[in-house]
Enzyme design. Sequence first.
Site, PDB file in Angstrom:
ATOM      1  N   TYR A 165      -5.592   6.594   4.907  1.00  0.00           N
ATOM      2  CA  TYR A 165      -5.761   5.653   3.806  1.00  0.00           C
ATOM      3  C   TYR A 165      -5.043   4.327   4.093  1.00  0.00           C
ATOM      4  CZ  TYR A 165      -4.842   3.128  -0.379  1.00  0.00           C
ATOM      5  OH  TYR A 165      -4.738   2.091  -1.266  1.00  0.00           O
ATOM      6  N   ASP A 183      -8.685   6.722  -1.379  1.00  0.00           N
ATOM      7  CA  ASP A 183      -7.668   7.381  -2.206  1.00  0.00           C
ATOM      8  C   ASP A 183      -8.378   8.005  -3.416  1.00  0.00           C
ATOM      9  OD1 ASP A 183      -8.286   5.286  -3.844  1.00  0.00           O
ATOM     10  OD2 ASP A 183      -6.255   4.474  -3.992  1.00  0.00           O
ATOM     11  N   GLU A 213       0.823  -1.211   0.000  1.00  0.00           N
ATOM     12  CA  GLU A 213       0.000   0.000   0.000  1.00  0.00           C
ATOM     13  C   GLU A 213       0.859   1.264   0.000  1.00  0.00           C
ATOM     14  OE1 GLU A 213      -2.993   0.140  -0.824  1.00  0.00           O
ATOM     15  OE2 GLU A 213      -3.365  -2.002  -0.706  1.00  0.00           O
TER      16      GLU A 213
HETATM   17  N1  ADE Z   1      -3.768   0.940  -5.276  1.00  0.00           N
HETATM   18  C1  ADE Z   1      -3.740   1.057  -3.945  1.00  0.00           C
HETATM   19  N2  ADE Z   1      -3.864  -0.143  -3.357  1.00  0.00           N
HETATM   20  C2  ADE Z   1      -3.967  -1.050  -4.336  1.00  0.00           C
HETATM   21  C3  ADE Z   1      -4.093  -2.448  -4.369  1.00  0.00           C
HETATM   22  N3  ADE Z   1      -4.119  -3.143  -3.253  1.00  0.00           N
HETATM   23  N4  ADE Z   1      -4.174  -3.039  -5.572  1.00  0.00           N
HETATM   24  C4  ADE Z   1      -4.117  -2.309  -6.699  1.00  0.00           C
HETATM   25  N5  ADE Z   1      -4.001  -0.986  -6.738  1.00  0.00           N
HETATM   26  C5  ADE Z   1      -3.918  -0.370  -5.562  1.00  0.00           C
END
Ligand code: ADE
Length: 351
Positions: A120, A138, A37
């Site tokens: 987030y 997000d 993340e």
């Molecule tokens: N963007 C943020 N977290 C994500 C995730 N787990 N998979 C794909 N895109 C992401």
Amino acid sequence: MTDAGLALADWFTAHCRDLPWREAATRLDPYRVLVSELMLQQTRVATAIPYFVRFVARFPDVRSLAEAPEGDVLALWKGLGYYSRARNLQKAAQAVVREHGGRLPEAYDALRRLPGVGDYTAGAVRSIAFGLATPAVDGNVLRVLSRFDGIDGDVALPATRRRISDLSAALSPPGRAADFCEGLMELGATVCLPKSPECTACPWRDACIAFTEGRTAELPVKRPKPPPERSERTALVVRDGEGRLLVEYRESGLLGGLWGFPERESEDAFEARSGVRPDLEGARSAGVVAHVFTHRRWRMEVSVCGVADAAGAADGPKPKWRWVTEAEFEALPVSKAFQKVREAARVFTGT
Ligand code: ADE
């Protein structure tokens, strides 16, 4: 409400892309979820994949990351940018070892207190790794949910974000927090695109207010971002008689923890700072390099020169300065901006 949430969780299970952080064991490992993340916060999925795989191979758990030299962590992050993420990730690992016995905490407040972990990331880790429904909002999620519910408040405003966050919490179906959370992200990344969303492929098509009212192009509402602040700078590439490059370690600031080329200044001032006297008389311009950070735009005049006294009358580099060979330069954590400077100097001098 949770019918729609369940439809999204099921859609995610059936349609999600196969990504390394989505392997079953990885999804259950809060540390790996945290790494992914943080990487994905400012990096595209395709770019993040090889970095994630290398990172967790080298640092498979919280302890290995906590104990590693910072330079090794930054070197593995090289090219991803936003290095404060890497420094914070290591500090978070150290705090987890110190305060939580090496296991990431489940409690929202405890997660939120870790360096680099905002609302987030805390929400994503709790939802994905612990299965505890917690909003993780997000840019993708703001877009998906503002379209779904026809929310036309400016998504930069806290009140709008709160409304979207509350909506996410209300939609999350019992027992499916992880699939719902990643489902929102996946829908935003693959279907509910900023331009030309593919509404025919969307599990929420019939319930989506923006779709049914023909307003997908109007939502989300965003006020324009101010342009990045411009900064005019110089970069001095000093080479010694053996062709090594002089680099400086930045302790803090935008590029803290990284190595780079110094600013050009008078020979005396430069020597006082670095312990090396550059031959500015003989300096030549290698052109201009531009680099855009999130809020800043650097324009750097690149100069290339040798040392004034190759026999070494000056004291030689002070701490936090180093002469490095080409191979050593490649291995150091150096920001993209200074990799571009190196490239400009290479093209100019042919070395
Ligand atoms: N963007 C943020 N977290 C994500 C995730 N787990 N998979 C794909 N895109 C992401």
